[in-house]
Design a protein around this motif. Structure first.
Motif, mmCIF file in Angstrom:
data_model
loop_
_atom_site.group_PDB
_atom_site.id
_atom_site.type_symbol
_atom_site.label_atom_id
_atom_site.label_comp_id
_atom_site.label_asym_id
_atom_site.label_seq_id
_atom_site.Cartn_x
_atom_site.Cartn_y
_atom_site.Cartn_z
ATOM 1 N N GLN A 278 0.849 -1.188 0.000
ATOM 2 C CA GLN A 278 0.000 0.000 0.000
ATOM 3 C C GLN A 278 0.884 1.238 0.000
ATOM 4 O OE1 GLN A 278 -3.345 0.228 -0.119
ATOM 5 N NE2 GLN A 278 -3.421 -1.992 -0.330
ATOM 6 N N PRO A 279 0.453 2.301 -0.661
ATOM 7 C CA PRO A 279 1.280 3.500 -0.645
ATOM 8 C C PRO A 279 1.260 4.245 0.699
ATOM 9 C CG PRO A 279 -0.570 3.759 -2.178
ATOM 10 C CD PRO A 279 -0.694 2.404 -1.564
ATOM 11 N N ARG A 280 0.259 4.030 1.510
ATOM 12 C CA ARG A 280 0.164 4.770 2.772
ATOM 13 C C ARG A 280 0.019 3.842 3.979
ATOM 14 N NH1 ARG A 280 -1.692 8.146 -1.012
ATOM 15 N NH2 ARG A 280 -3.466 6.813 -1.455
ATOM 16 N N ARG A 281 0.580 4.297 5.082
ATOM 17 C CA ARG A 281 0.519 3.519 6.325
ATOM 18 C C ARG A 281 -0.917 3.266 6.752
ATOM 19 N NH1 ARG A 281 4.719 4.468 10.193
ATOM 20 N NH2 ARG A 281 3.126 4.691 11.765
ATOM 21 N N ILE A 282 -1.686 4.322 6.695
ATOM 22 C CA ILE A 282 -3.049 4.221 7.191
ATOM 23 C C ILE A 282 -3.839 3.166 6.416
ATOM 24 C CG2 ILE A 282 -3.743 6.224 5.763
ATOM 25 C CD1 ILE A 282 -5.264 5.409 9.150
ATOM 26 N N ALA A 283 -3.562 3.076 5.107
ATOM 27 C CA ALA A 283 -4.255 2.082 4.287
ATOM 28 C C ALA A 283 -3.814 0.673 4.684
ATOM 29 C CB ALA A 283 -3.973 2.338 2.805
ATOM 30 N N LYS B 14 -0.151 -10.350 4.723
ATOM 31 C CA LYS B 14 0.533 -9.241 5.402
ATOM 32 C C LYS B 14 0.423 -7.981 4.559
ATOM 33 C CE LYS B 14 5.355 -8.470 6.188
ATOM 34 N NZ LYS B 14 6.641 -9.144 6.442
ATOM 35 N N PHE B 15 -0.166 -6.941 5.124
ATOM 36 C CA PHE B 15 -0.241 -5.662 4.439
ATOM 37 C C PHE B 15 0.991 -4.839 4.804
ATOM 38 C CE2 PHE B 15 -4.559 -7.158 4.401
ATOM 39 C CZ PHE B 15 -5.034 -6.740 3.168
ATOM 40 N N VAL B 16 1.656 -4.325 3.807
ATOM 41 C CA VAL B 16 2.885 -3.562 4.059
ATOM 42 C C VAL B 16 2.885 -2.276 3.253
ATOM 43 C CG1 VAL B 16 4.347 -5.566 4.556
ATOM 44 C CG2 VAL B 16 4.127 -4.773 2.205
ATOM 45 N N THR B 17 3.625 -1.298 3.740
ATOM 46 C CA THR B 17 3.849 -0.112 2.926
ATOM 47 C C THR B 17 4.899 -0.462 1.870
ATOM 48 O OG1 THR B 17 5.341 0.585 4.665
ATOM 49 C CG2 THR B 17 3.217 1.675 4.571
ATOM 50 N N GLU B 18 4.882 0.290 0.794
ATOM 51 C CA GLU B 18 5.819 0.010 -0.299
ATOM 52 C C GLU B 18 7.258 0.113 0.184
ATOM 53 O OE1 GLU B 18 4.376 3.042 -2.841
ATOM 54 O OE2 GLU B 18 2.727 1.828 -3.606
ATOM 55 N N GLY B 19 7.522 1.140 0.988
ATOM 56 C CA GLY B 19 8.879 1.334 1.492
ATOM 57 C C GLY B 19 9.339 0.150 2.331
ATOM 58 N N MET B 20 8.415 -0.430 3.046
ATOM 59 C CA MET B 20 8.747 -1.564 3.897
ATOM 60 C C MET B 20 9.136 -2.781 3.052
ATOM 61 S SD MET B 20 8.685 -1.278 7.075
ATOM 62 C CE MET B 20 8.524 -2.093 8.633
ATOM 63 N N LEU B 21 8.394 -3.039 2.005
ATOM 64 C CA LEU B 21 8.712 -4.187 1.145
ATOM 65 C C LEU B 21 10.048 -3.961 0.435
ATOM 66 C CD1 LEU B 21 7.623 -6.952 0.077
ATOM 67 C CD2 LEU B 21 6.966 -5.714 -1.982
ATOM 68 N N LEU B 22 10.283 -2.718 0.047
ATOM 69 C CA LEU B 22 11.539 -2.387 -0.624
ATOM 70 C C LEU B 22 12.720 -2.694 0.292
ATOM 71 C CD1 LEU B 22 12.350 -1.288 -3.323
ATOM 72 C CD2 LEU B 22 12.214 1.021 -2.395
ATOM 73 N N GLN B 23 12.604 -2.294 1.547
ATOM 74 C CA GLN B 23 13.670 -2.584 2.506
ATOM 75 C C GLN B 23 13.847 -4.091 2.660
ATOM 76 O OE1 GLN B 23 15.063 0.603 2.425
ATOM 77 N NE2 GLN B 23 15.945 -0.301 4.257
ATOM 78 N N GLU B 24 12.720 -4.803 2.683
ATOM 79 C CA GLU B 24 12.792 -6.257 2.812
ATOM 80 C C GLU B 24 13.512 -6.875 1.622
ATOM 81 O OE1 GLU B 24 9.477 -9.131 3.761
ATOM 82 O OE2 GLU B 24 8.759 -7.376 4.855
#
Length: 844
Positions: free
Chosen positions: A217-222, A268-278
């Motif tokens: 998701q692009p946003r944390r809240i989403a 698992k719902f993640v922000t895009e930045g989080m998946l990128l780091q992963e």
DNA sequence: GAGCACTGC
């Protein structure tokens, strides 16, 4: 076998436009029942309306068909699109996990839940019992079954059993984000498999691959609210600690500072930045059987990189995954996916596809159909989402002063249109919003009693969450209309209920990178067609609406179809660093959906080389690798690493400063009155430092951390944002932890509160010189004419009024940010010596 | 004397 299938949602089984209350949205309060008197009076003319409005006949666009009265040149039919996916609580203003109300974003909690009905739980479980969760899920089942996507469950399953890539075009409201993960996690291909993999060094080992679906998701809240919704639908507890005998949670989410993934989670719902780091630490994404990219049409820098990496992974040899395929589901709300399709197809299925050269779009209009045919015609027809009709009106001729034109339209709507029905106006920024607010308030004083009252609510990013909430509150006062003046924050991020009328100025501020200046600037530019449609759609969420565009039909036709993706507008240094960290040697040749200009890329490579992140052969240095892993901009990562060096040894201080610089809000609030100004200048005396903003921020963090009574009170007395400091503190903690991991710090620093000790001028000099290593180009020297000239480009630059060094005449300055508004401003400024700059330039 | 929107193991 064709590589993928394109699907569209809507579904003709869908009922006609229905009020929001028939969907599964958390709360869709209907507008209050309009009382009769309202309707009677509100259509009467404002006999004491503002003079300039009256002179123009005020109500310029009455739909009376009289051309002289500036009737709408055209009325358009309904806008489809954008209706919230079920469960996406977009109506609430953005929540931060740092908020004290964090628990509200968690799984549903029923007061009657038994706290101790688990036997082996390691962590005390306070949520609802499994019976209660199941019961609640059962109730949600009915709503789920009404979603358009629900009827396509078996098609989607079948398609992904036979294909690795599925591109789905689903309108918001189709339920794609919440339902598709639930269709898929039980699939045979989605189970964990024990396989032998070959590591990059040639060694072989047995590991588990797959078993989980990640949804970006692009946003944390989403990410948080979708996880919450899906957990509720599945009757699953949503939190890390809630593993109970036989009842582990199935759903989790992972966003910065907040990781709630139960052991054994499947979705698992993640922000895009989080998946990128992963992906940097696990390039093969071995935990996952599938990745779903949601809202790809928003085209953030992160999603473009993820798409590039995933494309290579999926079409690669899969050795790193022991041969287990990774399924990819790409989801978008816009129709136009020629580019996405072509990009994800195997290169040999699209001979016309040239990697890295598809600026704009490759659209083959027949492509979608072809793909569907190759997949046995499984394409799903597309129909309008749940959206009411919105009539659109244009100007006859361009308006020079669009803010004034908006004022007229708002007053016309307010005096002519019946209640209920709030007005939402889109402007470019705070300044315009405040100016228009002042004007409207002036006029609203003059309205006669027969005309409803007006309540003007600003809505933009620099308001505190509490102030933002104010724009969402339904006006309870009788005979009153709410007028929300918003930036494009209200376009995608936040949704205001009760809006029947939209006034669209047609412009927004966009970040634009200028490589020759090395600057990112904010420019006011016309919005795209997609954005215009998005804006007008905001009027049709609850009833038939109207949208007034303060531009001509011709202007609309001239607009770009889409907004430019971020990667073509911004400094790509972070993108280049991440590509390098992902093992891509030749970044110029790496296929992306849109490749940045070579000039931008080379600029970024040079910058990275100058910061010591790159070897001469183009591979990353040890420091470069560390920079990619740090949750900081590349320049800040460079500073942090330099601070850890023995010669400087000021890592803890630099972490404090970087933490303050990496909040999403300014630390120092702006005084609103002379009283506040006076109190502030007294209390801030103990944190302001003559060395400049960086050392002032360091002192602020040190004072804050040393406070052992009440940090909130301390912040308030200094007119410092509690929210910003809470976030700074979280960043500080994260950076300290990562520095220990990266062995930049030998051990965990002592816990707070530590006694405050002011930084000595000698130490301040060391710290500023460390920053200079990454910011030597961001310096300026005082010229004979009394103005600062940048060392890189000889541009005139002024110290921004927010700086503690504003109005001071100094030999030389270093600045970490610059903005070009009506002047060229330097922000986050430090006082330095000219010879430091020369020394640093000599070093690189 | 001043501010588009998101986001980060």
């Amino acid at each position: 076998m064709p590589p993928k299938l394109h699907m569209k949602f809507g579904g003709d089984a869908e009922p006609a436009p229905a009020p929001a209350s028939s969907t599964s949205k958390p709360s869709s309060k209907k507008n209050d029942v309009s009382n009769k008197s309202t309707k009677q009076h509100s259509t009467s003319n404002a006999s004491r309306a503002p003079s300039n409005v009256n002179q123009n006949n005020g109500l310029k666009r009455s739909q009376d068909g009289n051309p002289k009265s500036n009737t709408p040149s055209e009325s358009q039919t309904s806008h489809k699109s954008e209706h919230d996916d079920s469960g996406r609580a977009r109506k609430s203003p953005k929540l931060s996990s740092l908020d004290s109300k964090k628990s509200e974003t968690r799984a549903p909690h029923k007061p009657g839940a038994k706290a101790n009905d688990t036997q082996n739980a390691k962590v005390p479980y306070n949520g609802p019992s499994s019976q209660e969760l199941q019961k609640a899920a059962k109730e949600l089942e009915e709503i789920r079954m009404r979603l358009p996507v629900y009827h396509k469950k078996n098609d989607i399953r079948w398609d992904l059993r036979n294909n690795d890539i599925l591109i789905i075009n689903g309108e918001t409201g189709s339920g794609k984000s919440t339902q598709i993960p639930q269709f898929l996690y039980t699939e045979p291909w989605c189970q964990k498999k024990l396989v032998t993999v070959e590591e990059s060094d040639g060694t072989k080992k047995e590991i588990n691959v797959g078993g989980m679906i990640a949804v970006t998701q692009p946003r944390r809240i989403a990410a948080m609210t979708l996880a919450q919704r899906v957990a509720a639908e599945m009757g699953s507890p949503l939190s890390k600690g809630s593993v109970r005998a036989g009842q582990p949670g199935t759903v989790g989410y992972s966003v910065r500072f907040d990781n709630q993934v139960p052991n054994g989670a499947k979705i698992k719902f993640v922000t895009e930045g989080m998946l990128l780091q992963e992906m940097l630490s696990d390039p093969n994404l071995r935990k996952y059987s599938a990745i779903m990219i949601d809202e790809i049409h928003e085209r953030s820098m992160d999603v473009d990189l993820i798409a590039g990496f995933l494309r290579r992974l999926v079409h690669g040899d899969l050795k790193g995954r022991g041969g287990v395929p990774l399924k990819l589901v790409i989801m978008s709300a816009t129709l136009d996916q020629g580019g996405v399709e072509a990009f994800f197809a195997k290169p040999n299925t699209r001979p016309d596809y040239v990697p890295g050269q598809n600026h704009g779009r490759i659209i083959a209009p027949d492509l979608i159909e072809q793909m569907a045919l190759r997949n046995n015609g499984a394409q799903i027809p597309y129909i309008a989402g749940r959206q009411y009709e919105v009539k659109t009106f244009y100007e006859h001729e361009p308006k020079e002063d669009y803010v004034h034109a908006m004022l007229e339209i708002i007053l016309m709507l307010h005096t002519q249109e019946p209640l209920p029905g709030d007005i939402l106006a889109f402007l470019t920024g705070q300044e315009e919003i405040e100016a228009l607010q002042a004007e409207l308030e002036k006029y609203s004083q003059m309205l006669i009693a027969a005309v409803p009252r007006m309540e003007i609510k600003p809505l933009h990013g620099s308001l505190t969450p509490d102030q933002q909430k104010d724009a969402f509150v339904k006006v309870e006062k009788r005979f009153t209309r709410k007028v929300v003046l918003a930036t494009n924050i209200a376009e995608t991020s936040l949704t205001v209920a009760g809006v029947h009328y939209v006034v669209d100025g047609g412009k927004s501020k966009v970040k634009q990178y200028r490589p020759h200046l090395g600057m990112e600037t904010l420019l006011i530019k016309p919005i795209s067609k997609v954005a215009a449609v998005q804006r007008s759609g905001r009027a049709g969420r609850e009833a038939v609406g109207k949208c007034y565009r303060i531009y001509t039909k011709a202007d609309f036709k001239e607009m770009d179809e889409d907004g430019k993706p971020e990667i073509l507008r911004c400094n790509v240094i972070e993108a280049v660093l991440k590509m390098k960290a992902r093992g891509i040697i030749d970044v110029l040749d790496f296929p992306l959906m849109d490749s940045p200009d070579v000039v931008y890329m080379e600029k970024a490579l040079n910058q990275l080389y100058a910061m010591g992140a790159l070897q001469p052969d183009g591979s990353l240095t040890k420091n470069g690798k560390a920079m990619a892993k740090l949750p900081l901009p590349a320049t800040h990562g460079c500073v942090l690493i330099a601070a850890a060096d023995e010669s400087a040894d000021c890592l803890l201080e630099v972490i404090d400063i970087l933490a303050c610089l990496n909040t999403d809000q300014e630390i120092f609030l702006h005084p609103k009155s002379i009283e506040e100004q006076e109190e502030m200048s007294n209390t801030r005396a103990d944190i302001y430092r003559r060395e400049g903003d960086l050392i002032t921020l360091l002192t602020t963090m040190q004072r804050y951390a040393a406070d052992n009574t009440n940090r909130r009170v301390w912040c308030e007395s200094h007119l410092i944002s509690v929210r910003a400091m809470t976030m700074a503190n979280a960043v500080r903690k994260q950076l300290r932890m990562q520095c220990v991991k990266l062995k930049l710090l030998k051990e965990n620093p002592p816990a707070d509160p530590q006694p405050f000790e002011p930084v000595t001028p000698e130490r301040a000099e060391i710290i500023m010189k460390v920053f200079l290593k990454a910011f030597v180009r961001e310096t300026a020297i005082m010229g004979p004419d009394g103005s600062y000239k940048t060392t890189n480009g000889k541009e005139t630059i002024q110290v921004h009024p927010s700086s503690v060094l504003h109005g001071k005449k100094l030999e030389a300055i270093m600045f970490l940010q610059h903005v070009y508004t009506n002047k060229n401003y330097a922000k986050k400024v430090s006082s330095i010596q000219a010879n430091w700059i020369a020394e640093q330039y000599a070093l690189c």
